[in-house]
Design a protein around this motif. Structure first.
Motif, PDB file in Angstrom:
ATOM      1  N   LEU A  70       0.834  -1.203   0.000  1.00  0.00           N
ATOM      2  CA  LEU A  70       0.000   0.000   0.000  1.00  0.00           C
ATOM      3  C   LEU A  70       0.873   1.258   0.000  1.00  0.00           C
ATOM      4  O   LEU A  70       1.899   1.316   0.664  1.00  0.00           O
ATOM      5  CB  LEU A  70      -0.899   0.012   1.236  1.00  0.00           C
ATOM      6  N   HIS A  71       0.464   2.256  -0.752  1.00  0.00           N
ATOM      7  CA  HIS A  71       1.149   3.549  -0.775  1.00  0.00           C
ATOM      8  C   HIS A  71       0.217   4.610  -0.187  1.00  0.00           C
ATOM      9  O   HIS A  71      -0.972   4.650  -0.510  1.00  0.00           O
ATOM     10  CB  HIS A  71       1.536   3.933  -2.202  1.00  0.00           C
ATOM     11  N   PHE A  72       0.792   5.474   0.652  1.00  0.00           N
ATOM     12  CA  PHE A  72       0.000   6.471   1.358  1.00  0.00           C
ATOM     13  C   PHE A  72       0.399   7.886   0.940  1.00  0.00           C
ATOM     14  O   PHE A  72       1.580   8.180   0.722  1.00  0.00           O
ATOM     15  CB  PHE A  72       0.186   6.325   2.871  1.00  0.00           C
ATOM     16  N   LYS A  73      -0.611   8.760   0.863  1.00  0.00           N
ATOM     17  CA  LYS A  73      -0.388  10.189   0.681  1.00  0.00           C
ATOM     18  C   LYS A  73      -0.766  10.885   1.982  1.00  0.00           C
ATOM     19  O   LYS A  73      -1.855  10.649   2.514  1.00  0.00           O
ATOM     20  CB  LYS A  73      -1.226  10.730  -0.477  1.00  0.00           C
ATOM     21  N   SER A  74       0.111  11.742   2.481  1.00  0.00           N
ATOM     22  CA  SER A  74      -0.177  12.404   3.744  1.00  0.00           C
ATOM     23  C   SER A  74       0.567  13.718   3.864  1.00  0.00           C
ATOM     24  O   SER A  74       1.547  13.966   3.149  1.00  0.00           O
ATOM     25  CB  SER A  74       0.199  11.485   4.919  1.00  0.00           C
ATOM     26  N   VAL A  75       0.090  14.562   4.762  1.00  0.00           N
ATOM     27  CA  VAL A  75       0.800  15.785   5.139  1.00  0.00           C
ATOM     28  C   VAL A  75       1.148  15.678   6.616  1.00  0.00           C
ATOM     29  O   VAL A  75       0.401  15.091   7.406  1.00  0.00           O
ATOM     30  CB  VAL A  75      -0.035  17.048   4.879  1.00  0.00           C
ATOM     31  N   GLU A  76       2.286  16.257   6.985  1.00  0.00           N
ATOM     32  CA  GLU A  76       2.758  16.182   8.361  1.00  0.00           C
ATOM     33  C   GLU A  76       3.351  17.521   8.782  1.00  0.00           C
ATOM     34  O   GLU A  76       3.879  18.265   7.945  1.00  0.00           O
ATOM     35  CB  GLU A  76       3.823  15.085   8.506  1.00  0.00           C
ATOM     36  N   ALA A  77       3.270  17.815  10.050  1.00  0.00           N
ATOM     37  CA  ALA A  77       3.858  19.049  10.582  1.00  0.00           C
ATOM     38  C   ALA A  77       4.379  18.783  11.988  1.00  0.00           C
ATOM     39  O   ALA A  77       3.709  18.134  12.804  1.00  0.00           O
ATOM     40  CB  ALA A  77       2.831  20.171  10.601  1.00  0.00           C
ATOM     41  N   TYR A  78       5.582  19.284  12.267  1.00  0.00           N
ATOM     42  CA  TYR A  78       6.219  19.098  13.567  1.00  0.00           C
ATOM     43  C   TYR A  78       6.975  20.373  13.961  1.00  0.00           C
ATOM     44  O   TYR A  78       7.390  21.154  13.095  1.00  0.00           O
ATOM     45  CB  TYR A  78       7.205  17.922  13.545  1.00  0.00           C
ATOM     46  N   ALA A  79       7.159  20.564  15.251  1.00  0.00           N
ATOM     47  CA  ALA A  79       7.932  21.694  15.755  1.00  0.00           C
ATOM     48  C   ALA A  79       8.637  21.262  17.040  1.00  0.00           C
ATOM     49  O   ALA A  79       8.172  20.353  17.744  1.00  0.00           O
ATOM     50  CB  ALA A  79       7.027  22.899  16.022  1.00  0.00           C
ATOM     51  N   GLY A  80       9.777  21.897  17.338  1.00  0.00           N
ATOM     52  CA  GLY A  80      10.516  21.522  18.541  1.00  0.00           C
ATOM     53  C   GLY A  80      11.828  22.272  18.655  1.00  0.00           C
ATOM     54  O   GLY A  80      11.973  23.394  18.143  1.00  0.00           O
TER      55      GLY A  80
END
Length: 225
Positions: A163-173
């Motif tokens: 399976l192939h996934f499309k996604s958006v992600e956001a992180y801060a630190g």
């Protein structure tokens, strides 16, 4: 007849409750991702404003890092190019999954150095905050996620590893740079954030959105003019 109507009524209530719960969960995830993206924009805007008050010349650099985060895609490599001016650094990198060396997406990263080398007796050390956004276009599940899937969802028909996934992600630190040589630094960062998947297939144990830690380590090389 009355019992049949009662069962139908209970089924309707159950379906409505399930739909409402899913919708609320999705809204909460969207809200969290929006807040992280807003933090990313504000930090980047602050860096731009800081730079506009200085005429110091910037320079480019190269970095090679590995990261692990909440998305379940396993260890991912980030060979990046960056531009550094004053206390701000802007990165762009392809995302390469360790599993099958799959080029799955792109990362945009911003770092702001709030404690530079030589300040407050910080010898060979720099402290910074960061905000990063990722777009995954064809990501594969990592080994741990596949193992969890096989144990928790043995009845799934299909092969999750394909399976192939499309996604958006956001992180801060926050992060720490340690000077190894003249222009070479060891960079480590830790933060939090989350992801949301666009094309999530049903009937999986793997969640289509989640929050978690972001860990990254690597080497950066300033290309001095």
């Amino acid at each position: 007849m009355k019992m049949k109507y009662s069962n139908k009524k209970n089924f309707t209530y159950s379906a409505v409750n399930e739909f409402t719960t899913k919708k609320a969960t999705k809204n909460n995830c969207t809200k969290n991702v929006f807040l992280i993206l807003l933090t990313f924009i504000l930090i980047a805007q602050y860096g731009v404003c800081q730079q506009s008050t200085s005429s110091q010349k910037g320079n480019f650099g190269l970095s090679a890092s590995s990261m692990s985060n909440a998305d379940g895609y396993g260890v991912q490599y980030l060979p990046a190019v960056y531009y550094k001016k004053n206390r701000s650094s802007y990165f762009i990198a392809p995302i390469i999954q360790k599993q099958k060396i799959n080029v799955s997406g792109v990362q945009l990263n911003y770092e702001y150095t709030f404690l530079a080398e030589g300040e407050a007796d910080a010898k060979r050390l720099e402290l910074f905050c960061f905000a990063t956004g990722l777009y995954q276009n064809k990501a594969l599940l990592g080994k741990q996620a596949l193992s969890n899937e096989s144990m928790a969802n043995p009845e799934y028909i299909g092969n999750p590893s394909q399976l192939h996934f499309k996604s958006v992600e956001a992180y801060a630190g926050f992060g720490l740079r340690i000077k190894l040589f003249k222009n070479v630094k060891w960079v480590n960062s830790i933060g939090g954030g989350g992801y949301g998947s666009f094309n999530f297939p049903g009937n999986l144990y793997y969640a289509n959105h989640n929050l978690g830690l972001f860990l990254k380590t690597g080497i950066s090389i300033d290309l001095k003019n």
